[in-house]
Design an enzyme around this catalytic site. Structure first.
Site, PDB file in Angstrom:
ATOM      1  N   GLU A 187       0.592  -1.182   0.108  1.00 29.87           N
ATOM      2  CA  GLU A 187       0.300   0.060  -0.281  1.00 29.87           C
ATOM      3  C   GLU A 187       0.728   1.094   0.168  1.00 29.87           C
ATOM      4  O   GLU A 187       0.781   2.293   0.830  1.00 29.87           O
ATOM      5  CB  GLU A 187      -1.510  -0.120   1.668  1.00 29.87           C
ATOM      6  CG  GLU A 187      -2.180  -0.812   0.887  1.00 29.87           C
ATOM      7  CD  GLU A 187      -3.154  -0.601   2.622  1.00 29.87           C
ATOM      8  OE1 GLU A 187      -2.971  -0.207   3.145  1.00 29.87           O
ATOM      9  OE2 GLU A 187      -3.977  -1.046   2.315  1.00 29.87           O
ATOM     10  N   GLU A 231      -6.753  -7.651  -0.504  1.00 35.81           N
ATOM     11  CA  GLU A 231      -7.743  -7.321   1.037  1.00 35.81           C
ATOM     12  C   GLU A 231      -8.735  -7.195   0.800  1.00 35.81           C
ATOM     13  O   GLU A 231      -9.396  -6.039   0.891  1.00 35.81           O
ATOM     14  CB  GLU A 231      -6.319  -6.567   1.527  1.00 35.81           C
ATOM     15  CG  GLU A 231      -5.012  -7.304   2.141  1.00 35.81           C
ATOM     16  CD  GLU A 231      -4.321  -5.873   2.966  1.00 35.81           C
ATOM     17  OE1 GLU A 231      -4.764  -5.172   3.622  1.00 35.81           O
ATOM     18  OE2 GLU A 231      -2.842  -5.956   2.849  1.00 35.81           O
TER      19      GLU A 231
HETATM   20  C1  GAL Z   1      -4.535  -2.051   5.117  1.00 34.78           C
HETATM   21  C2  GAL Z   1      -2.341  -3.110   5.296  1.00 34.78           C
HETATM   22  C3  GAL Z   1      -2.693  -4.575   5.846  1.00 34.78           C
HETATM   23  C4  GAL Z   1      -3.408  -4.504   7.336  1.00 34.78           C
HETATM   24  C5  GAL Z   1      -5.188  -3.736   7.166  1.00 34.78           C
HETATM   25  C6  GAL Z   1      -6.102  -3.341   8.254  1.00 34.78           C
HETATM   26  O1  GAL Z   1      -3.914  -0.874   5.346  1.00 34.78           O
HETATM   27  O2  GAL Z   1      -2.862  -3.272   4.416  1.00 34.78           O
HETATM   28  O3  GAL Z   1      -1.749  -4.787   6.702  1.00 34.78           O
HETATM   29  O4  GAL Z   1      -2.931  -3.579   7.937  1.00 34.78           O
HETATM   30  O5  GAL Z   1      -4.915  -2.795   6.313  1.00 34.78           O
HETATM   31  O6  GAL Z   1      -5.862  -4.547   9.104  1.00 34.78           O
END
Ligand code: GAL
Length: 728
Positions: free
Chosen positions: A183, A252
């Site tokens: 990110e 994600e």
């Molecule tokens: C994203 C990040 C993850 C985790 C998630 C929230 O921004 O890439 O590693 O932190 O948010 O759980």
């Protein structure tokens, strides 16, 4: 032994060699598919972070992920866990990621490796080792030669370990994708041109690793080719990769959310998670990864934040202990089965969309030659259900905020809002130990620090990470002030702390404690004639893990100021006094958390426990009944500290942190965009009362629980329980 025996053995060896060779997997892609050995695929993946469980739990978690319809398991690699000190590596126990990937492969699943090595992940310091931050001249996550060199060394090491273990798909291994950085696009602006150069360098460095599978960068809308940019979020249906030839991938899909001390329990409904997934595949998605599929536990001092709690349950399809979180797990399993029915058509790229108005859309994937069809009928209206007439293909009731999957475009096989998996409620069941736990206790000796004794000094207030390299949560700042007069003075001690916890002592007397991100402490103190000792204990509760320049965020007293305001006199700034420093606790140095530590005489067995008193160690022994149900320790009544069973860390505890009493509800409307505050429970209760004791930490005989209590608590309420399913 006969020669035919050896011929047979050679033949078998030869065959297995051929097998190995033939199992080499070719991973390609285009805009509509991940192409594995020529086969066009959509991929369901789920995140399981190996250090957040134990090797003994891994096979079961992976099996449940497979049963849940996943094709792949994804994990980050956690740099600071593997290289706690520069060039001293640890890949043992639950850090044995090679073993983890091999188990994934044995289960017949693919793997996605997200090396980072910056990972965010609510993990201490986002996965960066603190020694890295302390290298002179370094700047993290930017175009800095010292940093890039360290990042390349670590990345190459991990890649080489994977290569040696034949883990990449072309080597016959499970890994089909790899990620570099994490990110960066979200926070790149403030790094200006240097950020752009850095991300280009990341791409080039990753490509030069020659791993034979595609590299991805998440949330990087300008990802340099051949990096594939991917999406993270609660919804990613509108995401479009920056190269029209790239597949649309969602690294994600947040299945729930994380918690900080004092937070309520966030829940994301199965209806909304499956709605988001169905919308993604309706809109041409190719690969989707649940973050998290199993969240697990932040053992040791792995939790980041600051203030991330020890449980990383995440409301994921598998709960912290590895149980099915029903109906979420089952509802998603059915979704995967339904979408897989359309895999061939979804990956062909032949798609049309029809709008019915009011948020209702029909997306048809088809093969014009064979006439086969596969449809998504979605209703994104947040309140109005829809009745849709598809003429000869039938009539459908599509509830608000839901997607129906129509096999052959004329048979509803799934609707995201229609849950038919039964709910399971997991409850904590007391373990009958026969007798109550009996405790011994030990004082955390602080006489040395109360008298200003440290191991180094400086004429300034040093930032905590710089002083400790994060080998402990604790740093003592000590100085003395001479009162030349003959009488005592009333004073106020002022301390500006950059977080997270402060305990202040003047002349051995505890004058107050406070915690927060960045706070000002003001408490009365008495200055006696002669020498006065000022002792400030600063504690971190997980280092920051997210944001631009997060690594530079100060911790501890970091420049202060520290001032004494003596009644009737000008305020005294002590910030440039000579400060003595000591890193960590005496009990940590003596390894009091280890039942085999060579200091048995320290433990007192007086009947009367020092209830409510800070800076105490407690110890008890217990037996656990045989069985397989997960074991937890209920730390209700304790303040804040750290727990160990048989020397294994269960993580930090802080049950005295109570979630706000307002805003909870037993019901949750799945309709409308999810955000972490939307559906919360557990108001007015400790944000974490139960702590996972993995079965592999236990033995059949006598087990030892040791607690370090920093704030003051009552161990007589502590008990062991198992986690079992209950009827609803
Ligand atoms: C994203 C990040 C993850 C985790 C998630 C929230 O921004 O890439 O590693 O932190 O948010 O759980």
């Amino acid at each position: 032994m006969s020669s035919s025996y050896w011929t047979r053995i050679l033949l078998i060896l030869n065959l297995s060699f051929v097998c190995l060779l033939s199992s080499a997997t070719q991973v390609d892609y285009d805009a509509n598919a991940i192409i594995i050995n020529g086969e066009r695929r959509v991929i369901f993946s789920g995140a399981i972070h190996y250090p957040r469980s134990t090797p003994q739990m891994w096979p079961d978690l992976i099996r449940k992920a497979k049963d849940g319809g996943l094709d792949a398991i994804e994990t980050y690699i956690f740099w600071n866990a593997h290289e706690p000190q520069r060039h001293q590596y640890d890949f043992s126990g639950n850090l044995d990621f090679i073993k983890f990937f091999k188990l994934v492969q044995e289960a017949g699943l693919y793997a996605i490796i997200r090396i980072g090595p910056y990972v965010c992940s609510e993990w201490n310091y986002g996965g960066f080792p603190v020694w890295l931050h302390n290298i002179p001249g370094i700047q993290l996550r930017t175009n800095n030669e010292i940093y890039k060199n360290e990042m390349q060394i670590f990345t190459t090491k991990i890649v080489n370990m994977c290569k040696e273990a034949n883990l990449f798909a072309p080597q016959g291994g499970p890994i089909i994708l790899a990620q570099i950085e994490n990110e960066y696009g979200n926070i790149m602006g403030p790094y200006k041109e240097a950020g752009k150069s850095y991300i280009n360098w990341c791409a080039q460095m990753a490509t030069s690793q020659n791993i034979g599978v595609p590299w991805i960068m998440c949330q990087q809308s300008d990802a340099p080719q051949p990096m594939i940019n991917t999406c993270n979020g609660f919804y990613c249906d509108e995401f479009v990769p920056n190269n029209p030839k790239s597949p649309k991938m969602w690294t994600e899909n947040w299945t729930g959310w994380f918690k900080k001390w004092g937070d309520k329990d966030p829940h994301r409904t199965p209806q909304d998670v499956s709605f988001a997934v169905a919308r993604f595949f309706q809109a041409g998605g190719v690969l989707q990864n649940y973050y998290m599929y199993h969240g697990g536990t932040n053992f040791g001092r792995d939790a980041g934040g600051p203030f991330i709690i020890t449980s990383y349950d995440y409301d994921a399809p598998l709960d912290e202990y590895g149980n099915l979180n029903q109906p979420k797990w089952g509802h998603l399993k059915q979704l995967h089965e339904a979408i897989k029915l359309g895999e061939k058509l979804l990956t062909s790229g032949n798609v049309t969309t029809k709008q019915f108005g009011n948020g209702v859309n029909l997306t048809t994937y088809s093969n014009t030659t064979s006439g086969e069809r596969f449809c998504f009928l979605s209703n994104t209206n947040t309140s109005q259900d829809a009745n849709v007439d598809l003429q000869q293909d039938g009539k459908y009731f599509v509830p608000a905020w839901s997607v129906s999957i129509l096999h052959g475009c004329n048979k509803e096989v799934y609707n995201t809002a229609k849950v038919n998996t039964e709910t399971t409620v997991m409850v904590k069941k007391p373990i009958e130990l026969g007798t109550k736990l009996s405790w011994t206790w030990a004082q955390e000796t602080i006489r040395d620090t109360l008298h200003g004794k440290g191991s180094f000094n400086a004429a300034k207030l040093i930032e905590q990470k710089e002083a400790t390299s994060d080998v402990s949560d604790y740093l003592w700042y000590m100085t003395s002030i001479e009162n030349m007069g003959t009488s005592s003075h009333n004073a106020t001690l002022y301390v500006k702390s950059s977080g997270q916890v402060l305990h202040a002592y003047v002349n051995s007397k505890h004058i107050g404690s406070q915690f927060g991100y960045d706070f000002e402490f003001n408490q009365p103190a008495i200055l006696r004639p002669g020498k006065n000792f000022l002792t400030l204990l600063s504690a971190t509760v997980g280092l920051q893990n997210y944001g631009e320049f997060f690594d530079l965020g100060p911790e501890g007293l970091a420049g202060g100021p520290v001032e004494l305001n003596v009644d009737g006199m000008a305020s005294l700034n002590l910030s440039s006094n000579i400060w003595n420093y000591k890193v960590g606790l005496n009990g940590e140095a003596k390894r009091l958390y280890d039942p085999n530590s060579p200091h048995p005489q320290i433990w007192k067995s007086s009947k009367k426990l020092p209830i409510g008193k800070p800076m105490k160690w407690y110890r008890t022994s217990f037996k656990i009944p045989p069985g397989t149900s997960p074991v937890v320790v209920d730390l209700q009544g304790m303040g804040k500290g750290h727990a160990w069973v048989n020397g294994n860390s269960l993580g930090r505890y802080w049950p005295s942190q109570i979630a706000d009493t307002n805003g909870c509800s037993d019901t949750c409307d799945y309709r409308g965009e999810y955000k972490p505050e939307k559906c919360v429970t557990n108001c007015g209760n400790p944000s974490q009362r139960w702590y996972h004791v993995p079965r592999s930490f236990l033995n059949d005989g006598t087990n030892t629980l040791i607690l370090f209590e920093e704030m003051g608590g009552n161990p007589s309420h502590v008990s062991f329980q198992t986690v079992v399913a209950a009827a609803v």
